[in-house]
Scaffold this active site. Structure first.
Site, PDB file in Angstrom:
ATOM      1  CG  ASN A  32     -16.677  -8.350   1.025  1.00  0.00           C
ATOM      2  OD1 ASN A  32     -15.940  -9.092  -0.100  1.00  0.00           O
ATOM      3  ND2 ASN A  32     -16.266  -8.614   2.204  1.00  0.00           N
ATOM      4  CB  SER A  34     -17.334 -10.318   5.685  1.00  0.00           C
ATOM      5  OG  SER A  34     -16.586 -11.653   5.904  1.00  0.00           O
ATOM      6  CD  GLU A  51     -12.203  -3.254   2.661  1.00  0.00           C
ATOM      7  OE1 GLU A  51     -12.832  -2.443   2.079  1.00  0.00           O
ATOM      8  OE2 GLU A  51     -12.126  -4.419   2.645  1.00  0.00           O
ATOM      9  CG  HIS A  70     -12.668  -6.679   5.475  1.00  0.00           C
ATOM     10  ND1 HIS A  70     -12.855  -6.426   4.313  1.00  0.00           N
ATOM     11  CD2 HIS A  70     -13.281  -7.978   5.821  1.00  0.00           C
ATOM     12  CE1 HIS A  70     -13.578  -7.604   3.721  1.00  0.00           C
ATOM     13  NE2 HIS A  70     -13.541  -8.680   4.652  1.00  0.00           N
TER      14      HIS A  70
END
Ligand SMILES: NC(=O)c1ccc[n+]([C@@H]2O[C@H](COP(=O)([O-])OP(=O)(O)OC[C@H]3O[C@@H](n4cnc5c(N)ncnc54)[C@H](O)[C@@H]3O)[C@@H](O)[C@H]2O)c1
Length: 304
Positions: free
Chosen positions: A184, A112, A145, A133
Site C-alpha cells: 500500500n 490495510s 504480506e 495483509h
C-alpha cells in the site's frame, strides 16, 4: 503443513474470502461476525465463489459460522481478524480474543494500513501477534504480506509464512512495521501522483488510467520497478530521478482535490461519480474485466 484450526473474525468482503482459501487448503475454519445476516450468507457466498472459479465446493463443509466470538476462537491455532478498519475496534477485539485462546495461538490482523504495533500493543503475549495483509479478492490475488513487529517471534513469522505458502498464497515478509507496509505504500505513492496530475490540469482522470494501463501497467506483472531500473541501468534511473523527483507531488497529506470529492459526496461507484461518472453498466463492465483478468493470470500460473 499439517492441518490447523483457524478462526476468521469478520465475514465481510475479505473475511469470507480468507476463510475460503483456508478451507480449500484443508483447514477447519470458524468465522465470527456480529451481524447474523453475514453469517447466514457465508457458506452460500463461498460456494458461489468456488462454482465461479470451477473449484470443488466440498471445502464449504469445513467452514463453520459462529455468532459467539469465544466459540469461534477457543482451541484454534490461528486467528485472523478482518473487521472494519478501526484501530479502537481492533484493539478491543484482540483483548477479548486473547482471553479465550491458548498462549501459543498466533493472532493476525488483516488491516490495510494501520501499524500492527498499534493494534497489538496492549496484548499480554505480543510475541505471537503479527499482520497478514491480503489483497482483494483473497482467492485470486496471490500476495499476503506477513508483518513482523518489534515483539513478534521468528517462530510465529515462519509458521505463518508456511501456512500461507501451503495454502497457495505468495507470502512476503515485511521486517519492519510501517504504516501501509510494502504494497500500500507503493500503491498510494502512485495514487498521490495520479491525483496530482488531474488536480494540476495536466490530463483528466480517464487519461491517467489509460496511460498507466497502456504502458508500465502492462509490464508490471512481470517486471517490478527495481528489476526495471536494473534492466535500463541505475545510471539512467539516477538521471531520470534528478529531473523528475523535484517535480512530482510530495505533500504529506491527502490532496485537497480528493478531500473535495469526498465532501461533495462524489464517492465513486457507490454514488455514481468519483474522479469520473459511472453508470451501473460501466461499473459492471469494469468489475467483470478485473475478475476475468485475475482469473486468466491465475490460470496461466497454474497451467502445466
Ligand atoms: N476491501 C479490501 O480491498 C481490503 C484489502 C485488504 C485489507 N482490507 C482490510 O480488511 C479489513 C476488513 O475489510 P473488508 O473490506 O472485508 O470490510 P467489510 O466491511 O466487508 O467487512 C467487515 C466485517 O466485519 C464485521 N465486524 C465488525 N465488527 C465486528 C466485530 N466486533 N466482531 C466480528 N465482526 C465484526 C462486519 O459486520 C463486517 O461483516 C479492514 O481492516 C480492511 O482495511 C480490506
Amino acid at each position: 503443513m499439517s492441518k490447523a484450526k483457524i478462526a476468521v473474525i469478520g465475514a465481510g468482503l475479505m473475511g469470507h474470502g480468507i476463510a475460503q482459501v483456508f478451507a480449500v487448503a484443508g483447514h477447519e475454519v470458524t468465522v465470527s461476525d456480529t451481524v447474523m445476516k453475514n453469517l447466514d450468507n457465508l457458506t452460500t457466498r463461498i460456494a458461489a465463489n468456488l462454482r465461479d472459479l470451477g473449484e470443488d465446493e466440498s471445502a464449504v463443509a469445513r467452514v463453520r459460522p459462529c455468532l459467539d466470538l469465544g466459540e469461534a476462537v477457543r482451541g484454534v491455532d490461528y486467528v485472523v481478524e478482518a473487521v472494519f478498519e478501526d484501530l479502537a475496534l481492533k484493539q478491543k477485539l484482540f483483548a477479548e480474543i486473547e482471553a479465550y485462546v491458548r498462549p501459543d495461538t498466533i493472532l493476525a490482523s488483516n488491516t490495510s494500513v494501520i501499524p500492527i504495533t498499534s493494534i497489538m500493543q496492549n496484548l499480554k503475549r505480543r510475541e505471537r501477534a503479527l499482520g497478514t495483509h491480503w489483497w482483494n479478492p483473497p482467492f485470486l490475488v496471490p500476495l499476503v504480506e506477513v508483518i513482523e513487529t518489534q515483539w513478534t517471534s521468528p517462530e510465529a513469522i515462519a509458521w505463518t509464512m508456511e501456512l500461507h505458502r501451503a495454502a497457495g498464497k505468495q507470502p512476503a515478509h515485511v521486517k519492519k512495521d510501517v504504516p501501509g507496509f510494502i504494497g500500500n505504500r507503493l500503491q498510494h505513492a502512485l495514487w498521490r501522483e495520479a491525483i496530482a496530475l488531474v488536480e494540476q490540469g495536466i490530463c483528466d482522470a480517464e487519461t491517467v488510467d489509460a496511460v498507466i494501463k497502456a504502458s508500465f501497467g502492462r509490464r508490471l506483472a512481470v517486471l517490478g520497478p527495481l528489476e526495471n531500473a536494473d534492466l535500463v541501468g541505475t545510471d539512467l534511473a539516477l538521471a531520470v530521478h534528478n529531473v523528475v523527483l523535484p517535480a512530482i507531488d510530495s505533500r504529506p497529506s491527502a490532496s485537497p482535490y480528493l478531500q473535495k470529492l469526498v465532501s461533495d459526496g462524489k464517492l465513486g461507484f457507490k454514488s455514481g461519480e468519483g474522479f469520473r461518472k459511472w453508470s451501473p453498466e460501466q461499473q459492471a463492465t469494469l468489475r467483470a474485466s478485473l475478475v476475468a483478468h485475475l482469473k486468466a493470470s491465475r490460470d496461466r500460473e497454474n497451467a502445466p
